[in-house]
Write an enzyme that holds these catalytic residues in place. Structure first.
Site, PDB file in Angstrom:
ATOM      1  N   ASP A 192      17.535  35.069   5.873  1.00 31.01           N
ATOM      2  CA  ASP A 192      17.588  36.383   5.227  1.00 31.01           C
ATOM      3  C   ASP A 192      17.763  36.295   3.712  1.00 31.01           C
ATOM      4  OD1 ASP A 192      17.554  37.463   7.828  1.00 31.01           O
ATOM      5  OD2 ASP A 192      19.721  37.195   7.962  1.00 31.01           O
TER       6      ASP A 192
ATOM      7  N   LYS B  77      12.826  35.258   1.592  1.00 23.90           N
ATOM      8  CA  LYS B  77      11.680  34.341   1.514  1.00 23.90           C
ATOM      9  C   LYS B  77      10.354  35.094   1.525  1.00 23.90           C
ATOM     10  CE  LYS B  77      13.171  32.175   5.176  1.00 23.90           C
ATOM     11  NZ  LYS B  77      14.546  32.661   5.289  1.00 23.90           N
TER      12      LYS B  77
ATOM     13  N   GLY C 157      12.347  37.442  10.215  1.00 25.38           N
ATOM     14  CA  GLY C 157      11.981  38.823   9.898  1.00 25.38           C
ATOM     15  C   GLY C 157      11.785  38.923   8.405  1.00 25.38           C
ATOM     16  N   HIS C 158      10.575  39.161   7.985  1.00 29.18           N
ATOM     17  CA  HIS C 158      10.297  39.273   6.568  1.00 29.18           C
ATOM     18  C   HIS C 158       9.985  40.717   6.219  1.00 29.18           C
ATOM     19  CE1 HIS C 158       8.963  34.801   6.525  1.00 29.18           C
ATOM     20  NE2 HIS C 158      10.260  34.950   6.468  1.00 29.18           N
TER      21      HIS C 158
ATOM     22  N   GLN D 143      14.038  31.091   8.698  1.00 29.88           N
ATOM     23  CA  GLN D 143      15.507  30.926   8.784  1.00 29.88           C
ATOM     24  C   GLN D 143      16.006  30.194   7.526  1.00 29.88           C
ATOM     25  OE1 GLN D 143      13.770  29.872  12.014  1.00 29.88           O
ATOM     26  NE2 GLN D 143      13.784  32.064  12.246  1.00 29.88           N
TER      27      GLN D 143
END
Ligand code: IMP
Length: 442
Positions: free
Chosen positions: A12, A15, A39-40, A233
């Site tokens: 988180d 990225k 999750g982006h 991650q």
């Protein structure tokens, strides 16, 4: 020059935004580990898109996105994302060059996450309750799928195209899973026939996407194309080097890219670690510089201003100060050549700013993360308070020279402690709220 992006914290870090920016210059964007646990959240032209599996570079027209063999691949979740991107007009069913399979290719060797992996993940977490065995996973079946891969009973993407072999492999896997479901977790067994038919259907749809990703990357490298490797991650969640067992099940450090794509170390590679200007963690596990108990109002402020809620699960993230000891460890683990410092705008809303510069364990000062999870849970942070730059609007600043002195000192402190230069600063969610100091592709 190729570039690898890795998370330098517990995930988180932002990225997605950096991949989106750097992919302007890349020809290929490749993922090498993790799955749809990532999750982006991307904000482009004011529009918010959340991607879990497809590399964030997809929003950059004309770029090819690759899913390496080291990823664990939920085929149904992949198509949900493809459909979403079709809806937004990022992909097109008919226009050559923009068709989904023109833009994304998946390695034949990638392991497939099946519904029983997700169910096993859920059953285990549920059985652990709030006890020590609970990892706080994203419940996407990531761990169980990697377990099957290492135990040599996994299903690879290529197997979906070989019906007989698929049935055989599934039968073996399902038999064993059903013992677990019945005897250990008291939940419903898996229906082999139903799973098989669903796999065949997904196989037909995935067929045009399946490719020799290793070969594509090798050829690209030989032709002097630029490749961006996108880690998911963060390094502190690495299965070997993180706070085990409170980790994810893959090698999130940069070394994971070689096994996870099949491409050997090339001659020219920059590795950029992405870190927030503070620290967060979702899920269970040690967090020495956490402020939830010690400075709850700071934790709340960070969460509110930084919108620190999981992109995959919506869970509130635990918050704390930037841990320079952990960041130095991560820089060494990954061979970082640059640091991207994200969300610096959040700090200007804080009345006080601190940095973790060491730990105390059993009355002794230490400057490394101890290996034992028990010690990691007991260390207390040695915090240094630094002058802030409250109410200064860094998102309006257009050059590094115009940054407030407090922030410049903060950056210098990080660089001196970690021994790696800051190459990018992010002062807000939008593409334009970025100060690039050095371009890692050059
Ligand atoms: P899993 O990867 O779903 O097995 O979860 C294992 C641990 O990694 C949990 O603590 C999760 O919260 C954490 N995790 C997995 N993916 C991410 C991510 O993308 N961001 C932050 N934490 C993650």
């Amino acid at each position: 020059m190729n570039v690898t992006i890795v998370g330098a914290q517990w995930g988180d870090e932002g990225k997605g935004k950096v991949v989106d920016l750097y992919s302007d210059e890349a020809d290929y964007i490749a993922r090498f580990q993790g799955g749809n646990n990532a999750g982006h959240t991307l904000v482009v032209d004011g529009k918010k898109t959340v991607l879990h599996l497809i590399p964030s570079g997809i929003l950059n027209e004309g770029k090819t996105c690759l899913i390496g063999n080291g990823v664990v691949f939920d085929v149904a979740a992949f198509f949900e994302e493809v459909d979403e991107l079709l809806k937004h007009g990022v992909l097109s069913e008919t226009e050559e060059g923009r068709r989904p399979h023109d833009r994304i290719q998946v390695s034949e060797r990638t392991h497939v996450i099946l519904p029983y992996h997700v169910e096993l993940d859920r059953a285990r977490e549920q059985k652990a309750g709030e006890g020590k065995g609970k990892i706080g996973t994203t419940v996407r079946g990531i761990g169980p799928c990697y377990e099957d891969k290492i135990a040599r009973r996994g299903i690879q993407v290529i197997d979906l195209l070989y019906p007989e072999l698929l049935r055989e492999k599934l039968q073996r896997a399902v038999e064993e899973k059903n013992v677990l479901f019945r005897e250990v977790y008291q939940s419903a067994p898996v229906d082999l026939e139903q799973t098989y038919q669903a796999c065949l259907k997904l196989g037909e749809r995935i067929r045009p996407f399946v490719a020799d990703v290793r070969g594509i990357l090798l050829e690209a490298q030989r032709a002097g194309k630029k490749i961006l490797f996108e880690g998911a991650q963060g390094a502190l969640l690495d299965v070997d080097h993180g706070s085990y067992p409170y980790v994810t099940s893959s090698n999130t450090v940069s070394g994971g890219m070689f096994a996870g794509t099949g491409l050997g170390p090339g001659p020219r590679l920059n590795i950029v670690g992405i870190t927030k200007a503070y620290l967060t963690r979702v899920g269970t596990g040690p967090f020495p510089s956490e402020v939830e108990q010690t400075e709850p109002e700071i934790a709340k402020q960070i969460r509110d201003v930084g919108a620190e809620y999981g992109a995959t699960t919506g869970r509130p993230r635990r918050a704390g100060w930037l841990d320079l000891v952990a960041l130095k460890y991560v820089a060494e683990l990954n061979g970082l050549t640059g640091i991207a410092l994200m969300k610096v705008d959040v700090l200007e809303t804080l009345p006080v700013i601190r940095l973790c510069v060491g730990y105390r364990l059993n009355g002794k000062e230490i400057y490394d993360l101890p290996a034992s999870i028990q010690d990691q849970e007991q260390v207390e942070p040695i915090l240094e308070t630094v002058p802030g730059w409250e109410k200064y609007q860094t998102s309006e600043v257009k050059s590094v020279e115009d940054l407030p002195q407090g922030l410049r000192n903060y950056i210098k402190k990080i660089e001196d402690f970690v021994g790696v230069p800051v190459v990018l600063l992010s002062t807000g969610p939008g593409r334009e709220e970025t100060l690039e100091i050095t371009n890692p592709f050059r």
